[in-house]
Design an enzyme around this catalytic site. Structure first.
Site, short mmCIF file in Angstrom:
data_model
loop_
_atom_site.label_atom_id
_atom_site.label_comp_id
_atom_site.label_asym_id
_atom_site.label_seq_id
_atom_site.Cartn_x
_atom_site.Cartn_y
_atom_site.Cartn_z
N CYS A 107 12.73 -2.19 5.21
CA CYS A 107 12.35 -2.48 6.60
C CYS A 107 13.58 -2.47 7.52
O CYS A 107 14.14 -1.40 7.75
CB CYS A 107 11.57 -3.79 6.69
SG CYS A 107 10.70 -3.98 8.26
N HIS A 209 7.34 -2.70 2.95
CA HIS A 209 7.81 -3.86 2.19
C HIS A 209 7.32 -3.81 0.74
O HIS A 209 6.31 -4.44 0.40
CB HIS A 209 7.31 -5.16 2.85
CG HIS A 209 8.06 -5.54 4.08
ND1 HIS A 209 9.23 -6.27 4.06
CD2 HIS A 209 7.82 -5.26 5.38
CE1 HIS A 209 9.67 -6.46 5.29
NE2 HIS A 209 8.84 -5.85 6.12
N GLU A 211 8.42 -5.36 -1.68
CA GLU A 211 8.49 -6.71 -2.30
C GLU A 211 7.20 -7.50 -2.09
O GLU A 211 6.96 -8.48 -2.78
CB GLU A 211 9.72 -7.47 -1.79
CG GLU A 211 9.55 -8.21 -0.48
CD GLU A 211 9.57 -7.31 0.75
OE1 GLU A 211 9.67 -6.08 0.60
OE2 GLU A 211 9.46 -7.85 1.87
#
Ligand code: MN
Length: 232
Positions: A107, A209, A211
């Protein structure tokens, strides 16, 4: 020994809090790495010591980047930025690239890589990129738009798909691409969503993202694993 991954911090310049937001450490661990948070410093010798101490660097999401660092005046839509973190990350990335130390930008992190190499950003997608759809979705554990993977890139070879679905939690994006970067994914409305440096071992970034999705999405898990493997 697991690769030691230096994770750039989230920084709240209002109250001075330095930390790592949820999911970044678990994502590194799921990829087979051992995460450790980096401190913010402007001292080049200290930055070199940090680089020497880890096997790779992960740049995390966060606040906007000071537009003056890519040669623009701040638009009213830029909420706030913290120059200490910006300058630290830009220097860190430049030194890692010189030394071909693996860097994975998430990001804000992909934006830092682009700015470090001389590129610029859309300061605000809704006001500066009119054909863009909504790229800021607060609950981002689920995909909200698709990206097309670009032929001939490492990303496309890794995921072996033409198109994948990603989450999206950004109001800025790459505008002018740095000359040394290659686009590896483009959103369905035409924004750059992933980049890589073809002549380096692993200098790559994604606008989404991973994660927040690696637990349920094999592509994002593969992405984390490929980064950690590059750090071995
Ligand atoms: Mn997006």
């Amino acid at each position: 020994m697991k690769p030691l991954i230096g994770v750039s911090p989230h920084y709240d310049g209002f109250d001075g809090t330095v930390g790592v937001r949820p999911n970044y450490f678990p994502a590194v661990e799921a990829g087979g790495g051992l995460p450790i948070m980096l401190p913010i410093t402007q001292d080049k010798q200290e930055i070199q010591q940090l680089i020497n101490s880890v096997d790779g660097i992960m740049l995390t999401g966060g606040a906007d980047i000071d537009p003056s660092l890519y040669g623009e005046d701040k638009l009213p839509t830029v909420s706030f930025f913290f120059s200490d973190l910006d300058k630290f990350e830009l220097e860190l990335v430049r030194m890692c690239i010189e030394q071909d130390k693996p860097v994975f930008g998430i990001c804000r992190g992909v934006q830092v890589i682009n700015v470090a190499l001389g590129g610029s950003l859309y300061q605000d997608i809704p006001t500066q990129y009119e054909k863009g759809h909504q790229h800021f979705v607060d609950t981002s554990a689920h995909p909200t738009h698709t990206v097309n993977l670009v032929e001939g890139t490492h990303l496309k070879r890794l995921l072996d798909s033409d198109i994948i679905s990603v989450n999206s939690r950004h109001h800025q994006a790459i505008k002018a691409l740095a000359a040394s970067l290659t686009v590896s994914a483009v959103s369905d409305d035409g924004l750059i969503e992933a980049v890589e440096m073809p002549d380096k071992h692993f200098i790559r970034g994604v606008q989404w993202h991973p994660e927040l999705m690696f637990r349920t999405d094999g592509n994002q898990q593969a992405l984390m694993q490929s980064f950690v493997n590059a750090c071995r």
